[in-house]
Scaffold this motif. Structure first.
Motif, PDB file in Angstrom:
ATOM      1  N   GLN A 230      -4.183  -4.738   0.670  1.00  0.00           N
ATOM      2  CA  GLN A 230      -4.658  -3.383   0.367  1.00  0.00           C
ATOM      3  C   GLN A 230      -3.732  -2.684  -0.640  1.00  0.00           C
ATOM      4  O   GLN A 230      -2.567  -3.026  -0.765  1.00  0.00           O
ATOM      5  CB  GLN A 230      -4.746  -2.549   1.655  1.00  0.00           C
ATOM      6  CG  GLN A 230      -5.838  -2.994   2.605  1.00  0.00           C
ATOM      7  CD  GLN A 230      -5.355  -4.050   3.587  1.00  0.00           C
ATOM      8  OE1 GLN A 230      -4.236  -4.547   3.486  1.00  0.00           O
ATOM      9  NE2 GLN A 230      -6.210  -4.383   4.556  1.00  0.00           N
ATOM     10  N   GLU A 231      -4.287  -1.689  -1.302  1.00  0.00           N
ATOM     11  CA  GLU A 231      -3.548  -0.905  -2.313  1.00  0.00           C
ATOM     12  C   GLU A 231      -2.874  -1.830  -3.329  1.00  0.00           C
ATOM     13  O   GLU A 231      -1.684  -1.716  -3.620  1.00  0.00           O
ATOM     14  CB  GLU A 231      -2.531   0.035  -1.655  1.00  0.00           C
ATOM     15  CG  GLU A 231      -3.165   1.115  -0.791  1.00  0.00           C
ATOM     16  CD  GLU A 231      -4.170   1.969  -1.535  1.00  0.00           C
ATOM     17  OE1 GLU A 231      -3.767   2.718  -2.430  1.00  0.00           O
ATOM     18  OE2 GLU A 231      -5.371   1.867  -1.219  1.00  0.00           O
ATOM     19  N   ARG A 232      -3.676  -2.757  -3.821  1.00  0.00           N
ATOM     20  CA  ARG A 232      -3.216  -3.721  -4.834  1.00  0.00           C
ATOM     21  C   ARG A 232      -1.935  -4.426  -4.396  1.00  0.00           C
ATOM     22  O   ARG A 232      -0.984  -4.575  -5.164  1.00  0.00           O
ATOM     23  CB  ARG A 232      -3.049  -3.008  -6.189  1.00  0.00           C
ATOM     24  CG  ARG A 232      -4.388  -2.495  -6.710  1.00  0.00           C
ATOM     25  CD  ARG A 232      -4.310  -1.798  -8.030  1.00  0.00           C
ATOM     26  NE  ARG A 232      -3.582  -0.538  -7.995  1.00  0.00           N
ATOM     27  CZ  ARG A 232      -4.058   0.570  -7.423  1.00  0.00           C
ATOM     28  NH1 ARG A 232      -5.232   0.570  -6.832  1.00  0.00           N
ATOM     29  NH2 ARG A 232      -3.359   1.692  -7.431  1.00  0.00           N
ATOM     30  N   LYS A 233      -1.947  -4.808  -3.126  1.00  0.00           N
ATOM     31  CA  LYS A 233      -0.879  -5.611  -2.487  1.00  0.00           C
ATOM     32  C   LYS A 233       0.445  -4.861  -2.349  1.00  0.00           C
ATOM     33  O   LYS A 233       1.467  -5.469  -2.039  1.00  0.00           O
ATOM     34  CB  LYS A 233      -0.650  -6.921  -3.245  1.00  0.00           C
ATOM     35  CG  LYS A 233      -1.864  -7.829  -3.281  1.00  0.00           C
ATOM     36  CD  LYS A 233      -1.554  -9.145  -3.991  1.00  0.00           C
ATOM     37  CE  LYS A 233      -2.784 -10.059  -3.994  1.00  0.00           C
ATOM     38  NZ  LYS A 233      -2.506 -11.336  -4.668  1.00  0.00           N
ATOM     39  N   ARG A 234       0.419  -3.533  -2.535  1.00  0.00           N
ATOM     40  CA  ARG A 234       1.665  -2.776  -2.446  1.00  0.00           C
ATOM     41  C   ARG A 234       1.815  -2.012  -1.130  1.00  0.00           C
ATOM     42  O   ARG A 234       2.913  -1.595  -0.791  1.00  0.00           O
ATOM     43  CB  ARG A 234       1.787  -1.802  -3.626  1.00  0.00           C
ATOM     44  CG  ARG A 234       2.190  -2.508  -4.916  1.00  0.00           C
ATOM     45  CD  ARG A 234       2.313  -1.534  -6.055  1.00  0.00           C
ATOM     46  NE  ARG A 234       3.067  -2.103  -7.160  1.00  0.00           N
ATOM     47  CZ  ARG A 234       3.262  -1.520  -8.332  1.00  0.00           C
ATOM     48  NH1 ARG A 234       2.727  -0.314  -8.547  1.00  0.00           N
ATOM     49  NH2 ARG A 234       3.966  -2.078  -9.280  1.00  0.00           N
ATOM     50  N   ARG A 235       0.709  -1.792  -0.426  1.00  0.00           N
ATOM     51  CA  ARG A 235       0.785  -1.106   0.864  1.00  0.00           C
ATOM     52  C   ARG A 235      -0.278  -1.692   1.782  1.00  0.00           C
ATOM     53  O   ARG A 235      -1.451  -1.332   1.717  1.00  0.00           O
ATOM     54  CB  ARG A 235       0.580   0.405   0.721  1.00  0.00           C
ATOM     55  CG  ARG A 235       0.755   1.156   2.051  1.00  0.00           C
ATOM     56  CD  ARG A 235       0.408   2.619   1.893  1.00  0.00           C
ATOM     57  NE  ARG A 235       0.653   3.363   3.124  1.00  0.00           N
ATOM     58  CZ  ARG A 235      -0.253   3.532   4.098  1.00  0.00           C
ATOM     59  NH1 ARG A 235      -1.453   2.974   4.003  1.00  0.00           N
ATOM     60  NH2 ARG A 235       0.050   4.231   5.171  1.00  0.00           N
ATOM     61  N   ALA A 236       0.138  -2.603   2.643  1.00  0.00           N
ATOM     62  CA  ALA A 236      -0.787  -3.292   3.532  1.00  0.00           C
ATOM     63  C   ALA A 236      -1.302  -2.351   4.620  1.00  0.00           C
ATOM     64  O   ALA A 236      -0.672  -1.343   4.943  1.00  0.00           O
ATOM     65  CB  ALA A 236      -0.102  -4.490   4.170  1.00  0.00           C
ATOM     66  N   GLY A 237      -2.451  -2.719   5.190  1.00  0.00           N
ATOM     67  CA  GLY A 237      -3.028  -1.954   6.288  1.00  0.00           C
ATOM     68  C   GLY A 237      -4.430  -1.478   5.956  1.00  0.00           C
ATOM     69  O   GLY A 237      -4.709  -1.093   4.820  1.00  0.00           O
ATOM     70  N   THR A 238      -5.304  -1.538   6.948  1.00  0.00           N
ATOM     71  CA  THR A 238      -6.677  -1.080   6.742  1.00  0.00           C
ATOM     72  C   THR A 238      -6.690   0.369   6.268  1.00  0.00           C
ATOM     73  O   THR A 238      -6.035   1.235   6.851  1.00  0.00           O
ATOM     74  CB  THR A 238      -7.489  -1.202   8.049  1.00  0.00           C
ATOM     75  OG1 THR A 238      -7.463  -2.559   8.474  1.00  0.00           O
ATOM     76  CG2 THR A 238      -8.918  -0.741   7.853  1.00  0.00           C
ATOM     77  N   GLU A 239      -7.444   0.623   5.221  1.00  0.00           N
ATOM     78  CA  GLU A 239      -7.460   1.958   4.618  1.00  0.00           C
ATOM     79  C   GLU A 239      -8.050   2.997   5.570  1.00  0.00           C
ATOM     80  O   GLU A 239      -9.002   2.730   6.299  1.00  0.00           O
ATOM     81  CB  GLU A 239      -8.273   1.947   3.316  1.00  0.00           C
ATOM     82  CG  GLU A 239      -7.690   1.080   2.231  1.00  0.00           C
ATOM     83  CD  GLU A 239      -8.256  -0.333   2.242  1.00  0.00           C
ATOM     84  OE1 GLU A 239      -8.137  -1.012   1.203  1.00  0.00           O
ATOM     85  OE2 GLU A 239      -8.801  -0.753   3.294  1.00  0.00           O
ATOM     86  N   ASN A 240      -7.467   4.187   5.521  1.00  0.00           N
ATOM     87  CA  ASN A 240      -7.952   5.329   6.289  1.00  0.00           C
ATOM     88  C   ASN A 240      -9.093   5.961   5.492  1.00  0.00           C
ATOM     89  O   ASN A 240      -8.919   6.941   4.782  1.00  0.00           O
ATOM     90  CB  ASN A 240      -6.806   6.323   6.501  1.00  0.00           C
ATOM     91  CG  ASN A 240      -7.242   7.621   7.164  1.00  0.00           C
ATOM     92  OD1 ASN A 240      -8.375   7.761   7.612  1.00  0.00           O
ATOM     93  ND2 ASN A 240      -6.334   8.578   7.217  1.00  0.00           N
ATOM     94  N   VAL A 241     -10.286   5.365   5.611  1.00  0.00           N
ATOM     95  CA  VAL A 241     -11.403   5.791   4.763  1.00  0.00           C
ATOM     96  C   VAL A 241     -11.769   7.262   4.978  1.00  0.00           C
ATOM     97  O   VAL A 241     -11.896   8.015   3.996  1.00  0.00           O
ATOM     98  CB  VAL A 241     -12.627   4.871   4.961  1.00  0.00           C
ATOM     99  CG1 VAL A 241     -13.762   5.314   4.033  1.00  0.00           C
ATOM    100  CG2 VAL A 241     -12.265   3.426   4.669  1.00  0.00           C
ATOM    101  N   PRO A 242     -11.934   7.738   6.227  1.00  0.00           N
ATOM    102  CA  PRO A 242     -12.248   9.164   6.384  1.00  0.00           C
ATOM    103  C   PRO A 242     -11.174  10.071   5.777  1.00  0.00           C
ATOM    104  O   PRO A 242     -11.496  11.084   5.133  1.00  0.00           O
ATOM    105  CB  PRO A 242     -12.330   9.347   7.906  1.00  0.00           C
ATOM    106  CG  PRO A 242     -12.584   7.999   8.452  1.00  0.00           C
ATOM    107  CD  PRO A 242     -11.889   7.054   7.527  1.00  0.00           C
TER     108      PRO A 242
END
Length: 394
Positions: A230-242
């Motif tokens: 996630q975040e172009r491999k710079r910040r892992a973790g499922t995105e907080n879409v809301p």
């Protein structure tokens, strides 16, 4: 409580109704993980890209330079730690100021324990960095300058453009903590020579738990959270879409209303300042008189203890603070007020009032009238004030 006047918008703001409305579908209807390949979820990846476009457009940046975080503190940590790691082979010196948010100061202390050298610049009595001091502090080993755009306590806006120019002339990265300023004043990353910028959603009528770090293309920044792409491999973790959707909606709203809000809030701020300074003796305005955030008023009252002042204001339905919300449990006086030269006893009697677009002139009148009454009561209970008045009358 019958009456509520909320004047602690520097701590957090009310989430705007249209922001909440934009977020709701992403909790229950469009809840898919953006990393999944099926269309139901993959559509959320496009939604996230759209929010990047909104934020980048406001900053004059490129969409792929916006990285979502859990808030301003994480963004500050990321900027300093990852830059120190990435540029450690070039040098080990970092410059910041004594009035930064603790997300910067504590991160700088963390880096000092790992071999980096940090210069903490003094500021003048208005809380501004002296450009000559900055120039003198630069060394051949300086890799990063981090100066907040506007102070979260006293509202002073720094000479960011000039600081950015100095940094770029020397080939030094420039980061600014813009958590208090973004959405309040116009910011263009190219015009201000900004390489990295931190911001947070809940300071501009967005949700808590979401923010971003702007990282200029070409800046070497290591990954901050490992474990995914996630975040172009710079910040892992499922995105907080809301949260990301809410942040985008809040930024769009803030940009559209900025000029109108700033005009209204600065007029009310000035009205507040003028009444307090004229009608309450032995009072000081903290921060620059004009180069300050539109919604910020910060005062120190002699012979008054800040905690008692806040409690009595709360009893009248007025929400205020004595400084940063992140240090509200501390018994020590504000490091910002000490840095601008206030003695401990005066720094302890500080009050921060931060307005919103919903604040009215009637609110200001009620607050000042309440302040006059409360400050008078507290001073009448103060032996120091009694002694002072006896000396004044001689």
């Amino acid at each position: 409580m019958e009456k509520l006047i909320y004047l602690d918008n520097a701590a957090t703001t009310k989430t705007a109704p249209e922001v909440v409305e934009a977020m709701l579908p992403y909790f229950t209807e469009k809840f898919g993980n953006p990393s999944s390949v099926y269309s139901f979820a993959a559509g959320n990846k496009e939604v996230i890209s759209g929010q990047r476009d909104i934020i980048a457009g406001v900053l004059g940046a490129k969409s792929n330079e916006i990285y979502f975080t859990a808030g301003g503190s994480e963004a500050d940590n990321w900027a300093l730690k990852a830059a120190a790691e990435a540029y450690g082979d070039k040098g080990n010196h970092i410059i910041t100021t004594k009035i930064e948010h603790h997300a910067i100061l504590h991160t700088a202390e963390y880096l000092e324990k790992r071999g980096f050298e940090v210069t903490y610049l003094d500021v003048d009595e208005d809380g501004k960095v002296k450009l000559d001091d900055l120039k003198k502090a630069i060394r051949p080993t300086t890799i990063l300058i981090s100066v907040m755009f506007a102070n979260n306590e006293i509202g002073t806006i720094q000479p960011i453009r000039e600081i950015g120019e100095i940094a770029h002339e020397k080939g030094i990265l420039f980061h600014t903590d813009a958590v208090q300023a973004f959405g309040q004043v116009p910011i263009h990353v190219d015009e201000y020579h900004i390489d990295m910028l931190s911001a947070s959603g809940h300071k501009l009528n967005g949700p808590k738990g979401i923010g971003f770090l702007y990282i200029r293309k070409g800046v070497k920044i290591r990954s901050f959270v490992h474990g995914g792409a996630q975040e172009r491999k710079r910040r892992a973790g499922t995105e907080n879409v809301p949260g990301i959707v809410g942040l985008g909606a809040a930024v769009k709203r803030a940009a559209a209303t900025m000029a109108e809000r700033a005009e209204k809030e600065s007029k009310l701020r000035d009205y507040l300042i003028e009444r307090v300074m004229e009608e309450i003796p032995y009072c000081r305005l903290n921060g620059h008189r004009t180069d300050r955030l539109p919604n910020n008023g910060n005062f120190s009252f002699q012979f008054v203890e800040g905690e008692s002042l806040l409690i009595m204001l709360d009893g009248k339905g007025i929400c205020a603070s004595s400084g940063s919300a992140c240090t509200s449990g501390s018994l020590d006086p504000s490091h910002v007020l000490l840095a601008i030269g206030l003695p401990h006893e005066i720094a302890h009697g500080s009050l921060r009032l931060t307005l919103s677009e919903e604040t009215t002139k009637e609110d200001m009148d009620y607050v000042v009238d309440s302040l006059k009454e409360i400050v008078g009561k507290l001073r009448n209970m103060s032996p120091l004030y009694e002694d002072f008045m006896k000396k004044e009358q001689k």
